[in-house]
Write a protein that holds these residues in place. Structure first.
Motif: not given
Length: 174
Positions: A111-136
């Protein structure tokens, strides 16, 4: 006399396994708990973690997150040795026009992404701080690993159960 007293005390107290004076072999429920406690705990933990991933994915919404920071540090694992791991922080649109930032809560060498790069993420609409990458790696690797450990620990447990059942039948289980 002493032998008879010990046999009588053993019959009235808790035991793991015993042979009664008439030759009948008995095993306490405690033996079965001791034999199967480790695999059952690992398999239950794997089921709970898999359930957590399933419920997260079913409730999650998809967004495009922009990497705003990447934390990095040195880590060590037995199979990779010393290596760098990364923990990206994403900025994404939480609700209509409301931007927020959140990290993945985990780190990985991938996960050494470049700053400014854009990636698809999953987030829980009930909490702001709970995100995950849609990856195995983030959703299913831990439950699958713990499930595999549970299956591996089940092998000696089944062997132990076979030995106890053989002893109960009167075979040479020693």
């Amino acid at each position: 006399m002493l032998r008879t007293l010990i046999i009588q005390m053993n019959q009235t107290q808790q035991f793991l396994w015993r042979t009664t004076p008439d030759g009948q072999r008995q095993v306490s429920w405690r033996v079965w708990v001791l034999i199967f406690v480790t695999p059952v705990l690992f398999l239950a933990a794997a089921a709970l973690l898999a359930y957590d991933s399933v419920t997260f994915v079913s409730r999650a919404e998809t967004a495009t997150g922009e990497v705003v920071r990447v934390y990095e540090w040195e880590d060590w694992t037995p199979w990779q040795g010393t290596h760098t791991v990364y923990g990206p922080v994403f900025r994404y649109e939480f609700r209509d026009g409301e931007m927020t930032e959140a990290s993945l809560g985990q780190s990985s060498a991938h996960w050494g992404f470049e700053i400014g790069s854009r990636h698809e993420i999953l987030f829980n609409p009930a909490t702001k701080d709970n995100v995950k990458l849609p990856a195995f790696e983030q959703l299913w690797a831990l439950p699958l690993t713990i499930f595999a450990i549970g299956l591996i620990t089940l092998i000696p447990s089944l062997f132990g159960a076979w030995r106890v059942r053989r002893w109960l039948r009167g075979g040479t289980g020693e």
